[in-house]
Structure formats: structure tokens, C-alpha cells
Design a protein around this motif. Sequence first.
Motif, short mmCIF file in Angstrom:
data_model
loop_
_atom_site.label_atom_id
_atom_site.label_comp_id
_atom_site.label_asym_id
_atom_site.label_seq_id
_atom_site.Cartn_x
_atom_site.Cartn_y
_atom_site.Cartn_z
N ASP A 16 -5.45 1.04 -13.71
CA ASP A 16 -5.68 2.11 -14.67
C ASP A 16 -6.97 2.86 -14.37
OD1 ASP A 16 -3.36 1.55 -16.10
OD2 ASP A 16 -4.37 0.00 -17.28
N CYS A 18 -8.29 3.57 -11.36
CA CYS A 18 -8.09 4.52 -10.25
C CYS A 18 -6.81 5.33 -10.40
CB CYS A 18 -8.04 3.76 -8.92
SG CYS A 18 -9.53 2.82 -8.59
N ASP A 19 -5.98 4.96 -11.38
CA ASP A 19 -4.69 5.61 -11.61
C ASP A 19 -3.80 5.52 -10.37
OD1 ASP A 19 -2.86 6.90 -13.25
OD2 ASP A 19 -3.42 8.87 -12.48
N ARG A 20 -3.67 4.28 -9.87
CA ARG A 20 -2.85 4.02 -8.68
C ARG A 20 -1.92 2.84 -8.93
NH1 ARG A 20 -6.82 4.52 -3.45
NH2 ARG A 20 -7.45 6.64 -3.86
#
Length: 85
Positions: A16, A18-20
Motif C-alpha cells: 500500500d 508504494c501502490d504496487r
Amino acid sequence: MPYNEAENKRSYHMCDLCDRIIIGDREWAAHIKSKSHLKQLKRRRRLDSDAANTIESQSISPDHDKEPKEKRSSGQNEQELKCSF
């Protein structure tokens, strides 16, 4: 690196910060140690501590935002509502 039987190559991890989306335990471990992830983590911690310090320094009293209101009877309020339509 030696292969570990306990590692799952198809596990699904969502970072969450790094939004990866990371697939695989080995890739997840590498991502957690990566410079980009650590930089995001450091940035998030700094922002959180800055926000906490700002809140502490703004010692606002709970009554500060409240405006004095006129005291009226409920009958007067009902009449105003009826007249506004």
C-alpha cells in the motif's frame, strides 16, 4: 540464492505504501529491502511525525470553533421553517 521449498512463487502481496502488487515471496522480500520502498517508508514516517507535531502545537480549545447562537424557543424555529417554504 538457494531455492527454499517453503517459498511460494505465486503468493500475492500488495504494498500500500508504494501502490504496487508483488507476486512471489522472494520478490516480496526483495521489494521490502529495496531503496524505493525504504525511501517511501522514510517519507511516510516523516510526514506522519510532522502532522502529529502540527496537531500538538495547535492547542485549540474545543469551544473555539463554536459561534454563539441565539436562544429561541422551539415554536419560533418551527414558524421560521414553515415561512421559508
